[in-house]
Design a protein around this motif. Sequence first.
Motif, short mmCIF file in Angstrom:
data_model
loop_
_atom_site.label_atom_id
_atom_site.label_comp_id
_atom_site.label_asym_id
_atom_site.label_seq_id
_atom_site.Cartn_x
_atom_site.Cartn_y
_atom_site.Cartn_z
N ARG A 66 38.62 40.06 33.99
CA ARG A 66 39.87 40.35 33.46
C ARG A 66 40.09 41.73 33.32
O ARG A 66 39.32 42.35 32.45
CB ARG A 66 40.08 39.54 31.92
N THR A 68 42.62 44.92 31.60
CA THR A 68 43.87 45.58 31.07
C THR A 68 43.95 46.96 31.12
O THR A 68 42.89 47.67 31.26
CB THR A 68 43.40 45.27 29.63
N GLU A 92 48.19 42.66 32.97
CA GLU A 92 46.97 42.36 32.99
C GLU A 92 46.67 41.64 34.39
O GLU A 92 47.65 41.04 35.19
CB GLU A 92 46.49 41.54 31.99
N ILE A 94 43.53 38.97 36.49
CA ILE A 94 42.32 38.30 36.26
C ILE A 94 42.13 37.82 37.85
O ILE A 94 43.05 37.65 38.57
CB ILE A 94 42.49 37.09 35.49
N TRP A 139 50.88 33.33 34.04
CA TRP A 139 50.39 34.11 35.14
C TRP A 139 50.91 33.45 36.51
O TRP A 139 51.08 32.41 36.60
CB TRP A 139 48.82 33.80 35.23
N GLU A 168 49.68 38.89 35.27
CA GLU A 168 50.33 38.50 33.94
C GLU A 168 51.93 38.65 34.54
O GLU A 168 52.35 39.33 35.07
CB GLU A 168 50.08 39.21 32.98
#
Length: 174
Positions: A66, A68, A92, A94, A139, A168
């Motif tokens: 993940r 950020t 964000e 992932i 997401w 995101e």
Amino acid sequence: MSFLSNVAGSYKKQVQKNLQEAGMGLLSALRGKLSSWGLSMPLGSLGPIVFEVSSRKVRTFKDMKRSTKARYASHEVIGGTPILEYIGPDGEEITFTMQFSASWGVSPQEETDKVREMCLKGEANYFVLGNITIGENPWIVESVSESLDTVDNNGRVVVSQIEVTLKEYVPDTM
């Protein structure tokens, strides 16, 4: 009175801790028993895709990362170092890998097609692990990259792996 209050408070904390540990142990034992019967409890989900592991079916992921980030503007300074100005958070991201095997009770091609369809439709879904929703927003599947690890003599995919990137999705509030 304060001595009794401290004892009661300490006892209450210990009872809460024991109940929480017992609950986690019970949940773990239940997962183990269900798995031995060929049933499963969901590990999590990404919209309609349910992550699960049992003696009959394995649909999960590995190597989750993940990321950020924040956004900054750079203001050039003559003869000096640029000055950074914080603008705000960035979306964000992932990434994770999913491996599918026919011997694990799933069709590698069908599983890959489900994730690819989510990508092509631009569907925004919540990502849940255990009982915890990851992030504040849903997401989208930004990309899916597939590798065919094993193909049988009839051309059927037996084992495949996909790399999935989620971004995101912040709904437009204006």
